[in-house]
Design a protein around this motif. Structure first.
Motif, PDB file in Angstrom:
ATOM      1  N   SER A   1       0.866  -1.112  -0.118  1.00  0.00           N
ATOM      2  CA  SER A   1      -0.166  -0.041  -0.222  1.00  0.00           C
ATOM      3  C   SER A   1       1.017   1.274  -0.325  1.00  0.00           C
ATOM      4  O   SER A   1       1.978   1.385   0.300  1.00  0.00           O
TER       5      SER A   1
ATOM      6  N   VAL B   1       4.196   7.495   1.891  1.00  0.00           N
ATOM      7  CA  VAL B   1       4.472   6.133   2.947  1.00  0.00           C
ATOM      8  C   VAL B   1       4.194   4.667   2.251  1.00  0.00           C
ATOM      9  O   VAL B   1       2.973   4.338   2.001  1.00  0.00           O
TER      10      VAL B   1
ATOM     11  N   THR C   1       3.447   0.900   2.740  1.00  0.00           N
ATOM     12  CA  THR C   1       3.326  -0.361   3.940  1.00  0.00           C
ATOM     13  C   THR C   1       3.672  -1.889   3.103  1.00  0.00           C
ATOM     14  O   THR C   1       2.487  -2.188   2.351  1.00  0.00           O
TER      15      THR C   1
ATOM     16  N   ASN D   1       3.790  -5.638   3.228  1.00  0.00           N
ATOM     17  CA  ASN D   1       3.815  -6.216   4.094  1.00  0.00           C
ATOM     18  C   ASN D   1       3.098  -6.264   5.698  1.00  0.00           C
ATOM     19  O   ASN D   1       3.563  -6.395   6.570  1.00  0.00           O
ATOM     20  N   GLY D   2       2.771  -4.560   5.699  1.00  0.00           N
ATOM     21  CA  GLY D   2       2.174  -4.290   7.246  1.00  0.00           C
ATOM     22  C   GLY D   2       3.138  -3.920   7.505  1.00  0.00           C
ATOM     23  O   GLY D   2       3.081  -3.377   9.021  1.00  0.00           O
ATOM     24  N   VAL D   3       4.541  -3.289   7.004  1.00  0.00           N
ATOM     25  CA  VAL D   3       6.160  -2.258   7.698  1.00  0.00           C
ATOM     26  C   VAL D   3       5.426  -1.385   7.015  1.00  0.00           C
ATOM     27  O   VAL D   3       5.799  -1.555   5.754  1.00  0.00           O
ATOM     28  N   GLU D   4       5.677  -0.109   8.208  1.00  0.00           N
ATOM     29  CA  GLU D   4       5.091   1.323   6.847  1.00  0.00           C
ATOM     30  C   GLU D   4       6.404   1.672   6.662  1.00  0.00           C
ATOM     31  O   GLU D   4       7.376   1.297   7.956  1.00  0.00           O
TER      32      GLU D   4
END
Length: 159
Positions: A80, A108, A110, A112-115
């Motif tokens: 994302s 920003v 993201t 696999n959940g890491v921003e």
């Protein structure tokens, strides 16, 4: 009236409705664009900061650029990207190396959940033709920026 005449009339009516909707709200079509699976692009902050048509250009170009750069790198990545800012340097150039202008895009990502914050730059070298075709030139510059951003997001995803 035959069935084929009715079918043609129905298709023509549907086409007219779609064209009317596109003319009324081009940004709605850009938001409705389908992204490749696992890729989401949010340009609402950019829409607030840079406006249209810049936000729509990013919404159109970035999902495909991300899919192309991520292809083969990750089996099931969820990516994302929120684009917050995009700045085009002066179209006259003369600020960067060899008379270029520096264009930037940031936001920003993201993965696999890491921003993580992301930023890309591109050098624009002005051309006399660009001065007469400003909108086309700006769209090309935005497309080049989205490609650069997609490259860096894919590099981060590979880590």
């Amino acid at each position: 009236m035959s069935t084929s005449v009715l079918a043609r009339a129905a298709f023509a009516a549907i086409g007219a409705i779609i064209l009317a909707a596109a003319a009324a709200s081009p940004s709605a079509l850009a938001r409705a664009r389908i992204s490749p699976p696992g890729i989401h692009v949010d340009v609402e902050p950019l829409r607030a900061n840079a406006g249209e048509p810049t936000a729509s250009w990013v919404a159109q170009a970035l999902p495909g650029a991300l899919a192309q750069n991520l292809a083969g790198r990750m089996a099931s990545a969820n990516v994302s990207v929120r684009v917050d800012y995009l700045t085009l340097g002066p179209s006259s150039g003369a600020i960067g190396p060899a008379g270029s202008s520096i264009d930037t895009i940031q936001g920003v990502a993201t993965i696999n959940g890491v921003e993580m914050p992301v930023r890309a730059t591109n050098s624009y070298y002005p051309s006399p033709v660009d001065q007469t075709m400003i909108e086309s030139s700006n769209r090309d510059r935005v497309t080049q920026l989205t490609q650069a951003l997609a490259y860096w997001v894919a590099q981060d995803a590979a880590r």
